[in-house]
Scaffold this motif. Structure first.
Motif, PDB file in Angstrom:
ATOM      1  N   ARG A  86      33.864  19.098  40.962  1.00 20.54           N
ATOM      2  CA  ARG A  86      33.752  19.374  42.395  1.00 20.54           C
ATOM      3  C   ARG A  86      34.868  18.681  43.160  1.00 20.54           C
ATOM      4  O   ARG A  86      34.994  17.456  43.134  1.00 20.54           O
ATOM      5  CB  ARG A  86      32.402  18.867  42.907  1.00 20.54           C
ATOM      6  N   GLY A  87      35.686  19.481  43.816  1.00 20.90           N
ATOM      7  CA  GLY A  87      36.692  18.928  44.700  1.00 20.90           C
ATOM      8  C   GLY A  87      36.202  18.942  46.129  1.00 20.90           C
ATOM      9  O   GLY A  87      35.499  19.872  46.539  1.00 20.90           O
ATOM     10  N   VAL A  88      36.548  17.897  46.864  1.00 19.96           N
ATOM     11  CA  VAL A  88      36.206  17.831  48.288  1.00 19.96           C
ATOM     12  C   VAL A  88      37.464  17.469  49.060  1.00 19.96           C
ATOM     13  O   VAL A  88      38.107  16.469  48.746  1.00 19.96           O
ATOM     14  CB  VAL A  88      35.121  16.767  48.557  1.00 19.96           C
ATOM     15  N   LEU A  89      37.813  18.284  50.000  1.00 16.97           N
ATOM     16  CA  LEU A  89      38.951  17.965  50.839  1.00 16.97           C
ATOM     17  C   LEU A  89      38.508  17.223  52.081  1.00 16.97           C
ATOM     18  O   LEU A  89      37.621  17.695  52.807  1.00 16.97           O
ATOM     19  CB  LEU A  89      39.682  19.245  51.261  1.00 16.97           C
ATOM     20  N   LEU A  90      39.118  16.072  52.322  1.00 17.81           N
ATOM     21  CA  LEU A  90      38.937  15.380  53.596  1.00 17.81           C
ATOM     22  C   LEU A  90      40.259  15.466  54.348  1.00 17.81           C
ATOM     23  O   LEU A  90      41.202  14.725  54.059  1.00 17.81           O
ATOM     24  CB  LEU A  90      38.515  13.923  53.361  1.00 17.81           C
ATOM     25  N   ASP A  91      40.344  16.361  55.269  1.00 15.43           N
ATOM     26  CA  ASP A  91      41.591  16.597  55.993  1.00 15.43           C
ATOM     27  C   ASP A  91      41.653  15.638  57.175  1.00 15.43           C
ATOM     28  O   ASP A  91      41.479  16.032  58.335  1.00 15.43           O
ATOM     29  CB  ASP A  91      41.658  18.063  56.430  1.00 15.43           C
ATOM     30  N   VAL A  92      41.917  14.394  56.872  1.00 17.32           N
ATOM     31  CA  VAL A  92      41.949  13.354  57.899  1.00 17.32           C
ATOM     32  C   VAL A  92      43.054  13.631  58.912  1.00 17.32           C
ATOM     33  O   VAL A  92      42.891  13.392  60.111  1.00 17.32           O
ATOM     34  CB  VAL A  92      42.115  11.959  57.257  1.00 17.32           C
ATOM     35  N   GLY A  93      44.169  14.167  58.398  1.00 15.38           N
ATOM     36  CA  GLY A  93      45.256  14.524  59.308  1.00 15.38           C
ATOM     37  C   GLY A  93      44.780  15.469  60.400  1.00 15.38           C
ATOM     38  O   GLY A  93      45.087  15.290  61.581  1.00 15.38           O
ATOM     39  N   ARG A  94      43.987  16.461  60.012  1.00 18.97           N
ATOM     40  CA  ARG A  94      43.546  17.463  60.968  1.00 18.97           C
ATOM     41  C   ARG A  94      42.456  16.928  61.900  1.00 18.97           C
ATOM     42  O   ARG A  94      42.460  17.224  63.093  1.00 18.97           O
ATOM     43  CB  ARG A  94      43.028  18.691  60.209  1.00 18.97           C
ATOM     44  N   VAL A  95      41.570  16.112  61.356  1.00 20.37           N
ATOM     45  CA  VAL A  95      40.438  15.636  62.157  1.00 20.37           C
ATOM     46  C   VAL A  95      40.836  14.453  63.040  1.00 20.37           C
ATOM     47  O   VAL A  95      40.466  14.388  64.214  1.00 20.37           O
ATOM     48  CB  VAL A  95      39.255  15.247  61.246  1.00 20.37           C
ATOM     49  N   ILE A  96      41.581  13.551  62.490  1.00 22.76           N
ATOM     50  CA  ILE A  96      41.900  12.308  63.206  1.00 22.76           C
ATOM     51  C   ILE A  96      43.285  12.346  63.839  1.00 22.76           C
ATOM     52  O   ILE A  96      43.522  11.746  64.892  1.00 22.76           O
ATOM     53  CB  ILE A  96      41.815  11.100  62.247  1.00 22.76           C
ATOM     54  N   GLY A  97      44.227  13.025  63.188  1.00 28.16           N
ATOM     55  CA  GLY A  97      45.613  12.989  63.637  1.00 28.16           C
ATOM     56  C   GLY A  97      45.894  13.926  64.785  1.00 28.16           C
ATOM     57  O   GLY A  97      45.006  14.620  65.300  1.00 28.16           O
TER      58      GLY A  97
ATOM     59  N   GLU B   2      37.285   3.531  56.039  1.00 26.62           N
ATOM     60  CA  GLU B   2      36.007   4.139  55.692  1.00 26.62           C
ATOM     61  C   GLU B   2      35.467   4.957  56.869  1.00 26.62           C
ATOM     62  O   GLU B   2      34.921   6.050  56.686  1.00 26.62           O
ATOM     63  CB  GLU B   2      35.020   3.023  55.327  1.00 26.62           C
ATOM     64  N   ALA B   3      35.642   4.437  58.083  1.00 24.19           N
ATOM     65  CA  ALA B   3      35.158   5.155  59.263  1.00 24.19           C
ATOM     66  C   ALA B   3      35.862   6.496  59.429  1.00 24.19           C
ATOM     67  O   ALA B   3      35.245   7.513  59.758  1.00 24.19           O
ATOM     68  CB  ALA B   3      35.357   4.292  60.517  1.00 24.19           C
ATOM     69  N   HIS B   4      37.164   6.514  59.172  1.00 22.43           N
ATOM     70  CA  HIS B   4      37.894   7.779  59.269  1.00 22.43           C
ATOM     71  C   HIS B   4      37.419   8.763  58.214  1.00 22.43           C
ATOM     72  O   HIS B   4      37.306   9.965  58.468  1.00 22.43           O
ATOM     73  CB  HIS B   4      39.397   7.536  59.085  1.00 22.43           C
ATOM     74  N   LEU B   5      37.178   8.262  57.035  1.00 19.87           N
ATOM     75  CA  LEU B   5      36.720   9.136  55.955  1.00 19.87           C
ATOM     76  C   LEU B   5      35.345   9.713  56.294  1.00 19.87           C
ATOM     77  O   LEU B   5      35.099  10.918  56.116  1.00 19.87           O
ATOM     78  CB  LEU B   5      36.670   8.363  54.637  1.00 19.87           C
ATOM     79  N   ALA B   6      34.473   8.847  56.798  1.00 22.27           N
ATOM     80  CA  ALA B   6      33.126   9.307  57.135  1.00 22.27           C
ATOM     81  C   ALA B   6      33.160  10.313  58.288  1.00 22.27           C
ATOM     82  O   ALA B   6      32.479  11.342  58.250  1.00 22.27           O
ATOM     83  CB  ALA B   6      32.250   8.107  57.507  1.00 22.27           C
ATOM     84  N   ALA B   7      33.980  10.026  59.279  1.00 22.11           N
ATOM     85  CA  ALA B   7      34.069  10.939  60.417  1.00 22.11           C
ATOM     86  C   ALA B   7      34.638  12.285  60.001  1.00 22.11           C
ATOM     87  O   ALA B   7      34.205  13.339  60.485  1.00 22.11           O
ATOM     88  CB  ALA B   7      34.944  10.309  61.505  1.00 22.11           C
ATOM     89  N   THR B   8      35.594  12.251  59.118  1.00 31.86           N
ATOM     90  CA  THR B   8      36.196  13.505  58.648  1.00 31.86           C
ATOM     91  C   THR B   8      35.177  14.320  57.867  1.00 31.86           C
ATOM     92  O   THR B   8      35.036  15.539  58.066  1.00 31.86           O
ATOM     93  CB  THR B   8      37.436  13.208  57.786  1.00 31.86           C
ATOM     94  N   ALA B   9      34.457  13.655  56.977  1.00 28.26           N
ATOM     95  CA  ALA B   9      33.434  14.360  56.200  1.00 28.26           C
ATOM     96  C   ALA B   9      32.392  14.976  57.129  1.00 28.26           C
ATOM     97  O   ALA B   9      31.976  16.128  56.950  1.00 28.26           O
ATOM     98  CB  ALA B   9      32.779  13.408  55.214  1.00 28.26           C
TER      99      ALA B   9
END
Lengths: 320, 320, 320, 320
Positions: free
Chosen positions: C157-168, C181-188
């Motif tokens: 199972r692959g999961v993409l966390l597009d932090v660039g798109r969500v946070i950037g 960790e907060a950025h990862l959680a927010a992106t998910a």
């Protein structure tokens, strides 16, 4: 004296003690016995050029070589970056009708005619001049005695000792034949040549001629004629600068101990600091020496200054 | 006569016609101008050794070189197969305390100090001696004029023309400076040396000294001093065997035409059969020549006999 | 908690103690966190294939890559052994009109899209699972945890966390941005996806998109967005099998200590046994995920089973 | 119909005419039969994952491989740029106790488990889709159909035809055994599996199992079981996307003509545009298929996107 076949470690330790040159040229030395080959010796050697004929002492560098992959030693792989076929078809994009060809090579530095650098062999964790092997040759290469230090030095008096022709039958020593000090002395005497300080000594066994005739077989690592372990003293006493043979491994194989691997290397390189050449092609030169009786000549065998290398492919050129 | 900047193809065609050596040494020739360097010339050159001092004219072979990847020309990548660190830790499995180090290299044959072989450049699909480029240099390499044929030959009289020192300021010519026949003649005169048949001519521009001081910058393919297109006649008339410079590209860059790429190569290699050296390090030798006034010397620059190669890394050694 | 910038060694030691997986899968383990990706997880992941569209997550392998030679990391050099030009000219010697082309490559295993093997990084001389680094990775390669052991495992199972798109901004994080960790959680959360045991997590920063637009610049080793040192706990707690980014170095650069080099690697690889991917091209996949809202998918990223390798070039394929 | 043993050229021409796919997917096509493997086929294939078990179908990549240097095809040479021994000795210069290991590889793209790209074989100077071979594969590589174009595509339904187990004795076909359409059909029937459009067909001969037991011998180019020249029609009619075997050369050797070299390749690659795999290790997968009776599965076999390559090393992963 024949060493005890069951005690290579003891024999090596004794020979190392007797023939060590550690400290002889200072603690920073990176040249070993090349120090014997000074400008004066070089000047004298140039006078050996009489006829102006030259001989390449290199085997060819290609996939037809003897290597079989032992310890990842392969034959050289040469490939083209650009070709004449591409150029002829006008595919290269150069102006005014220019075409070009470039090429690359991937090869072990020990794959064909070569010098072993001073960082090639260690004795109980010690490199040349008593240095810690672990601080001398890392994954970055030989950071102390890399072969680049020898770049300007290997030009001087070459002496061919055609032991195959003098001692062997049909010009060839059989595999497993150990060349002793006595054989070296007898060969020099037969040739009417003396060996001395700073010389680059070439010992022809005839094995390469045999391989050329019969196929490589086990040339790379199998049985071979070569220098006897007992010949270390001769090399040391004569203060030679370097020695090379027409075999894969320089010293006789099988080695002269029950369980051993290249014990003479272990004495010669880290302890004596001796420059050793392997896989030289001495046949054309030897034929010429036999014809004109002159076994001393001008020899240049320049290693490529590959930074940190523990060896170098070479094309030695002898001029008589 | 200055060629028309807008017509490199015409200028090349005229120079090729004037200076062609096709057929001069028979239709099977694989040596080109190295034919000028015969035994007699070699014998005379050996007499130039006076002091016995030797100079390596090679740059180092490592990742700190000038290459930037143009046409896949990279710097050499040298890696270790075995190291002293492994040996010191007893990880190698050899008996009696022996340890070893081996290494490999992957490199373009044109990456550092080199000879261009006769198969390196083509003129309108023609290789040296009028051969079809497509039948000469294929993916298997130069199957006719591979550099292995030159293996025993490149040892003879070297002549340094330090144009940088004689014509330049501070010992260096500026980038883009074309070295003409007049500059070569003036330099030879200033040095008190003559250039003639069979000579291996070394032209120092000083660019390498500048790069050593200021960083590589565009050394690999950018602007550089070098031989003028118009100097082809001088090379031909003097019947030199080879010529080398301390630059990446031998000839002046930018080239002396509006749209051109290495036009002098196109005349010199496929038409004259001239052996060209590049990226030589002439600085130490030049300093010595300036000091003792002797600009002629014994020179050996043996290519590795890589079967089918269109070039070779070399470590040229000059002895004075 | 933000670690003390002046004490990377202390911070690493604390994180290593907290997140170590040594012994978790037995003392002979050679898989690390890949153990989390079992058959059950793999079976469940296959159900994520809805449309059957596939995406390559690899950058190209050629001389146009970002490498500049740091620690001998070059771009790949691909050369031909045989070509269509030679074939068309009938030069190959094959019968009945057959022609062929073969090729070779020389490349660092870390040159482009890659997995870091378990032998890639050490912590104070210790490799994964507490092994002695010196007995694990010698000149012969990783003799214990070579990447060949992972050959059948990296499919799940692959999961993409597009932090660039969500946070950037504009889909990209700036260089030097630490992903916590907060950025990862927010992106998910923004993606509506959860991360869990055995997942292959792909973190998109957007830096590759920027490099594609603006040129490589310092992509290979310079400033970059990336995982914060503080995110190690997130990776450990979620029991992910692997994590990869679209950057050269996975973690944020400059690193979050005054004097440091890749401190998160030092925690993640030798201590957690985490499989890390670098230089992945996540842009096409990310665009598709943004379009269809599905951020979990089937992912195969099979390392080449190069015996003893500490990394492998890969072409990961995501299927949705 | 058995072709005339004395006329391979005629037989090839007839088969090429019958089975050509030139133009089928447009004149710009770079994928060949991979076009048969579309998203719909891929989606259906994912449903074949039942248990979640995965199998690597790659042989190892190391010096113990079968290559002997034919046409410069060597085994891969893997060397270390940094090691754990160096790291343990603190020789690397990294801060806070970090150590690292990097590595490089030099290898033919055809050395081990591989895909043949569309530029690998030509028919009378023609490459896939009727293109001029000389304009397609130059010294720069395959500038039209380089394997990078296949990067996202090779994931779909795999079908194992274990001909060795069904037709052979002890699970192995003898060397020289030609696998005909009848054998393929009988094997599929025995397995209870059908072959159809877009499938990735894996044909196990058992030769690799034999080589594993008895040594490589002439595995690389010598006699081998393999696809009969007559099976081209079966491949074409079934519209398979790719086919791979556990042998060096895919088709039966000696070939089924008096004087021939890989005639089936000449039909399949340039004329059909068929993706061919060689040197796959199908033994573990085959044992599992025999055990559970399921011969269709999910298969990913992603080529490295080496720009311009005519082949790629691969690690195919089958998931059942």
């Amino acid at each position: 004296m024949t060493p005890d076949r069951t005690d290579p470690e003891g024999a090596i330790a004794r020979a190392a003690a007797l023939y060590s040159n550690w400290g002889r040229w200072g603690e920073d030395d990176v040249l070993g016995t090349l120090n014997f080959l000074d400008a004066q010796k070089r000047r004298a050697a140039a006078a050996l050029v009489r006829r102006g004929v030259s001989f390449s002492l290199a085997q060819s560098f290609d996939m037809n070589g003897p290597q079989k992959g032992w310890r990842r030693r392969t034959n050289p792989v040469h490939t083209m970056l650009d070709t004449g076929t591409d150029a002829a078809l006008g595919l290269q994009g150069f102006p005014h009708g220019l075409g070009g060809a470039d090429d690359v090579i991937a090869m072990p530095l020990q794959c064909s005619t070569q010098w072993d650098g001073l960082g090639h062999i260690f004795d109980h964790g010690k490199a040349w001049n008593g240095r810690d092997a672990a601080r001398t040759v890392t994954s970055e290469g030989d950071v102390v005695t890399g072969i680049e230090h020898m770049a300007p030095h290997v030009a001087g008096r070459g002496v061919l000792l055609d032991v195959g022709r003098v001692i062997g039958a049909g010009g060839e020593l059989p595999d497993g034949f150990p060349i002793t000090e006595a054989h070296l002395a007898a060969t020099a005497e037969a040739h009417g040549v003396t060996v001395g300080r700073g010389d680059l000594v070439l010992v022809r066994t005839g094995q390469l001629a045999r391989a050329r005739r019969e196929g490589w077989g086990e040339y790379a690592g199998g049985p071979a004629p070569g220098l006897s372990f007992t010949s270390a003293g001769w090399m040391h006493a004569n203060e030679i600068a370097a020695i090379a043979t027409d075999t894969w491994g320089f010293e006789v194989r099988p080695n002269e101990f029950d369980h051993a691997f290249q014990p003479l290397h272990q004495v010669a390189i880290p302890n004596m600091g001796l420059l050793i050449g392997e896989m030289w092609d001495l046949d054309a030169l030897a034929a010429d020496c036999a014809a004109d009786g002159a076994y001393a000549f001008w020899l240049t065998a320049a290693p490529l200054p590959i930074t940190g290398a523990v060896g170098s492919p070479i094309n030695p050129i002898a001029v008589k």
